[in-house]
Every structure is written in C-alpha cells, then in structure tokens.
Design a protein around this motif. Structure first.
Motif, mmCIF file in Angstrom:
data_model
loop_
_atom_site.group_PDB
_atom_site.id
_atom_site.type_symbol
_atom_site.label_atom_id
_atom_site.label_comp_id
_atom_site.label_asym_id
_atom_site.label_seq_id
_atom_site.Cartn_x
_atom_site.Cartn_y
_atom_site.Cartn_z
ATOM 1 N N MET A 105 -48.059 27.595 -26.758
ATOM 2 C CA MET A 105 -47.962 28.511 -25.615
ATOM 3 C C MET A 105 -47.751 27.751 -24.308
ATOM 4 O O MET A 105 -47.035 28.221 -23.422
ATOM 5 N N THR A 106 -48.356 26.589 -24.202
ATOM 6 C CA THR A 106 -48.184 25.786 -22.996
ATOM 7 C C THR A 106 -46.743 25.305 -22.874
ATOM 8 O O THR A 106 -46.125 25.430 -21.813
ATOM 9 N N TRP A 107 -46.210 24.742 -23.955
ATOM 10 C CA TRP A 107 -44.807 24.325 -23.944
ATOM 11 C C TRP A 107 -43.897 25.522 -23.704
ATOM 12 O O TRP A 107 -42.907 25.424 -22.965
ATOM 13 N N GLY A 108 -44.222 26.657 -24.310
ATOM 14 C CA GLY A 108 -43.415 27.863 -24.118
ATOM 15 C C GLY A 108 -43.388 28.309 -22.670
ATOM 16 O O GLY A 108 -42.334 28.656 -22.136
ATOM 17 N N ALA A 109 -44.555 28.302 -22.013
ATOM 18 C CA ALA A 109 -44.623 28.699 -20.601
ATOM 19 C C ALA A 109 -43.842 27.730 -19.719
ATOM 20 O O ALA A 109 -43.122 28.150 -18.807
ATOM 21 N N LEU A 110 -43.958 26.439 -20.005
ATOM 22 C CA LEU A 110 -43.239 25.431 -19.222
ATOM 23 C C LEU A 110 -41.728 25.589 -19.376
ATOM 24 O O LEU A 110 -40.994 25.663 -18.391
ATOM 25 N N ILE A 111 -41.275 25.676 -20.613
ATOM 26 C CA ILE A 111 -39.834 25.799 -20.882
ATOM 27 C C ILE A 111 -39.291 27.133 -20.375
ATOM 28 O O ILE A 111 -38.207 27.191 -19.783
ATOM 29 N N ALA A 112 -40.049 28.211 -20.578
ATOM 30 C CA ALA A 112 -39.594 29.525 -20.121
ATOM 31 C C ALA A 112 -39.485 29.576 -18.604
ATOM 32 O O ALA A 112 -38.526 30.147 -18.066
ATOM 33 N N GLY A 113 -40.440 28.982 -17.891
ATOM 34 C CA GLY A 113 -40.388 28.984 -16.429
ATOM 35 C C GLY A 113 -39.184 28.234 -15.890
ATOM 36 O O GLY A 113 -38.489 28.708 -14.990
ATOM 37 N N ILE A 114 -38.928 27.071 -16.464
ATOM 38 C CA ILE A 114 -37.769 26.278 -16.035
ATOM 39 C C ILE A 114 -36.476 26.990 -16.414
ATOM 40 O O ILE A 114 -35.555 27.110 -15.598
ATOM 41 N N SER A 115 -36.397 27.485 -17.635
ATOM 42 C CA SER A 115 -35.183 28.157 -18.110
ATOM 43 C C SER A 115 -34.886 29.412 -17.302
ATOM 44 O O SER A 115 -33.733 29.665 -16.930
ATOM 45 N N ALA A 116 -35.916 30.208 -17.049
ATOM 46 C CA ALA A 116 -35.712 31.439 -16.285
ATOM 47 C C ALA A 116 -35.250 31.129 -14.863
ATOM 48 O O ALA A 116 -34.395 31.830 -14.324
#
Length: 131
Positions: A105-116
């Motif tokens: 979830m941490t990696w997901g939040a980091l990647i999703a924030g940058i990607s978005a």
C-alpha cells in the motif's frame, strides 16, 4: 565531579527507517503544504474575480518557471495526500497491517501520487492549459 546520567534515546531514534514511516511523515508535510497551496489558489480565484489586470499579474507569476514549480509541487502534494489518505483510511478500517500489505500500500500510494500528478499535467498541457 558529577557522574554522567545515561538517559535512554527517544524510541524513534532507534527504529529502522522504513518507507511506511517516511511516507507517513510526508503525508503530514503535504497536509501542511496544501494549506499554503490553497492560499495560492485563493489568490488566483480572487484575481480572476477582480478583473483582467489583477488576473494578468497572478497569471504572470504562475506562468513563470518558479510559479509552475510551485503549482507542480502543489499538485503532487494534493495527489500524494489523497492516495496516502486512502492508505490511512484502509488502516482505520482495520485492514492492511501485515508487513507485505503495508509495504504494497505504501508503494502503491507513492507510485499513484507521482503517476497521477504527471498524468494530470500531461492532460492539462494536451488540452491547452500549458500555453
């Protein structure tokens, strides 16, 4: 001569730093950054309502390299805060506490924030907002 008193270290100084810990701190920092970014948004809205001259002044600032960096940072802070907030919501619901789930979830939040953030800026430029 007085003896030196050995005092315990604060617990956070002895922890092994993890991405989860770092992003929890970043989540708090982005929350603070959003307050200041919202002042910029309010300035823009007030200038837009005040007429062409005040709007042109704000637009010149936002269109500058420094202004775009600030707006990009604000966008990232907003996107990161949203996805990290979802991560915290999942935890508040009582899920995602296993080490592998926390890490994912941490990696997901980091990647999703940058990607978005990047996707939002690409779309904004594509529809003409970057002129």
């Amino acid at each position: 001569m007085t003896a030196r008193i050995e005092r315990p270290l604060s617990p956070f100084l002895t922890y092994r730093w993890t991405l989860t810990m770092a992003l929890s701190i970043v989540h708090r920092a982005t929350g603070i950054a959003l307050y200041f970014g919202t002042l910029l948004l309010a300035w823009w809205l007030i200038a837009a309502a005040s007429g062409p001259a005040p709007y042109a002044y704000v637009h010149a600032f936002i269109a500058s390299i420094f202004g775009r960096l600030i707006v990009f940072g604000y966008t990232w802070a907003l996107m990161h805060h949203v996805f990290s907030g979802i991560r915290h919501l999942v935890w508040d619901l009582g899920y995602g506490f296993k080490a592998s789930e926390r890490e994912a979830m941490t990696w997901g939040a980091l990647i999703a924030g940058i990607s978005a953030t990047v996707l939002l800026w690409i779309v904004a430029y594509a529809i003409g907002g970057g002129r």
